[in-house]
Design a protein around this motif. Sequence first.
Motif, PDB file in Angstrom:
ATOM      1  N   LEU A   8       0.830  -1.210   0.000  1.00 24.29           N
ATOM      2  CA  LEU A   8       0.000   0.000   0.000  1.00 24.29           C
ATOM      3  C   LEU A   8       0.863   1.259   0.000  1.00 24.29           C
ATOM      4  O   LEU A   8       0.568   2.229  -0.707  1.00 24.29           O
ATOM      5  N   THR A  56       2.305   1.878  -3.377  1.00 24.15           N
ATOM      6  CA  THR A  56       1.286   2.432  -4.275  1.00 24.15           C
ATOM      7  C   THR A  56       1.091   3.922  -4.023  1.00 24.15           C
ATOM      8  O   THR A  56       0.989   4.726  -4.961  1.00 24.15           O
ATOM      9  N   GLU A  97     -12.191   3.416   4.105  1.00 26.99           N
ATOM     10  CA  GLU A  97     -11.578   2.859   2.902  1.00 26.99           C
ATOM     11  C   GLU A  97     -11.462   3.924   1.814  1.00 26.99           C
ATOM     12  O   GLU A  97     -10.462   3.986   1.093  1.00 26.99           O
ATOM     13  N   ASN A  98     -12.472   4.785   1.706  1.00 24.69           N
ATOM     14  CA  ASN A  98     -12.399   5.875   0.736  1.00 24.69           C
ATOM     15  C   ASN A  98     -11.257   6.834   1.065  1.00 24.69           C
ATOM     16  O   ASN A  98     -10.561   7.331   0.168  1.00 24.69           O
ATOM     17  N   ALA A 114      -8.080   5.186   0.041  1.00 32.14           N
ATOM     18  CA  ALA A 114      -7.957   5.194  -1.422  1.00 32.14           C
ATOM     19  C   ALA A 114      -7.478   6.554  -1.931  1.00 32.14           C
ATOM     20  O   ALA A 114      -6.706   6.631  -2.891  1.00 32.14           O
ATOM     21  N   LEU A 146      -3.820   6.616  -1.439  1.00 30.59           N
ATOM     22  CA  LEU A 146      -3.138   5.734  -2.380  1.00 30.59           C
ATOM     23  C   LEU A 146      -3.161   6.286  -3.795  1.00 30.59           C
ATOM     24  O   LEU A 146      -2.299   5.953  -4.612  1.00 30.59           O
ATOM     25  N   PRO A 158      -7.775   2.609  -5.981  1.00 32.58           N
ATOM     26  CA  PRO A 158      -8.634   1.822  -5.093  1.00 32.58           C
ATOM     27  C   PRO A 158      -7.814   0.932  -4.157  1.00 32.58           C
ATOM     28  O   PRO A 158      -6.707   0.501  -4.506  1.00 32.58           O
ATOM     29  N   VAL A 159      -8.360   0.671  -2.985  1.00 35.30           N
ATOM     30  CA  VAL A 159      -7.690  -0.209  -2.037  1.00 35.30           C
ATOM     31  C   VAL A 159      -7.822  -1.649  -2.537  1.00 35.30           C
ATOM     32  O   VAL A 159      -8.930  -2.155  -2.687  1.00 35.30           O
TER      33      VAL A 159
END
Length: 470
Positions: free
Chosen positions: A68, A71, A247-248, A251, A254, A257-258
């Motif tokens: 992660l 990324t 999670e958003n 993301a 990052l 998307p996760v």
Amino acid sequence: MSSRSMKLIPLALAAALFISGCSLAPTYQRPAAPVPTVFPGDPSQPGGPAASTVAWQDFFTDPRLARLIETALANNRDLRISVQNIEQARAQFQVQRSALFPNVGASAAGTRSSPNPYQALGFGGSVSSQYSVNLGITAWELDFFGRISSLKDAALAQYLATEDARNAAQIALIAAVANGWLQLLADEEFLEITRQTLATREDTQRLTKMRFDNGVSSDIDYQSSTSLAENARAALALLQRQRIQDENALALLLGAPVPPESMAGIRSLEDARPMADVPAGLPSDLLADRPDIRAAEQQLIAANANIGAARAAFFPRVALTTSIGTQSSQFSNLFDSGTKAWVFSPQITLPIFDAGRNQANLDSARASREIAVAQYEKSIQSAFREVGDALAGRQTLGEQVRALRAATAAESERLKLNTLRWRNGIASSLDLLDAQRSLFLAQQASVQGRLQQLQNQVTLYKALGGGWKG
């Protein structure tokens, strides 16, 4: 041109280059760090590598989290902006640095003219022509008093500050990704606890309804069990929404998307691999380890250099224009013998009256330096507090988590005993419902405490300047 005149030009240039370099900027001295020499309450730590020398790949040992972070470093837009800011600052430094050197250029010109305005219509009259080719320097400022050098030094410091700011942004990004991933792990654990709690409360609600229908329990008992079950459903919906929002947020860090595999095999915080431990070191180490502190110091160095440029504005400014080439009235013999031409044209500008503009610029530069000193000292104090807070967490969160887990175990045992007593008609339903409520709160507090402990490790690593190498 005579041979003596030809010799004067390189001698003048050499003298100008020799005299250049005089600077009126104050001698820079790093301000004393306005913090104690040791962190408050920090027990002696065993020797080990400083946090800034521990690459993030060695600190965050879980491969799922490492992917992660990779990324995010590749895709995060804020980090991309920081990189482009570095490129912009580097270009600005090159622009300022180029002013120290003469701009040598070649030019060619040709003119045809006549004093008779009717010549262009073919009514006669003389026409004169002039052609020239020259190689030379135009309006090169000789930096006698260091004005251009000071501006170059300020631009260099700004470039270095921008580079350090990018490193600080990387540290913050890595820490944010790690904390976001840990939050998702905690969300999974919260959801599992809430699902189990909801199942238990629904079972209690069903049994209470049967007892109520048979006249064994009161309506109050049934309504209380219904209320607890509905509260658990509401908590589950809240946690599901929070899980999606977390999670958003991850993301966004990052820039992508996760990936589902980042949560593979994980149901609780204990499923994550432990992070490495790092010694706190001394507060003085922060001056070299924290990019944000170094960036603040570079801003101070730039402000100090700008004072030199402001002081130099009070002194004469010398510019040099010179060229050598050929000149002829006939294009065909432009390069023949006897057509050589040269120009040596120094210009001196002495400020006499500017309505206080130069003094105001100097006052502004001095004020900017004082602002930069305060900002530098504040960055040190903020870093000192961040490390101190994280060390306090490292000293106390372990005991807090242990106590919360012990309390959870006690509440779990209390619920088992109350469930048996209630099923056998010994305890009241209020005792059972109170035990269910207390266990749910204890479980949540235990997970939250463990999350704080893990995130505090990330914060300490970040506060000590770790994460920008590797």
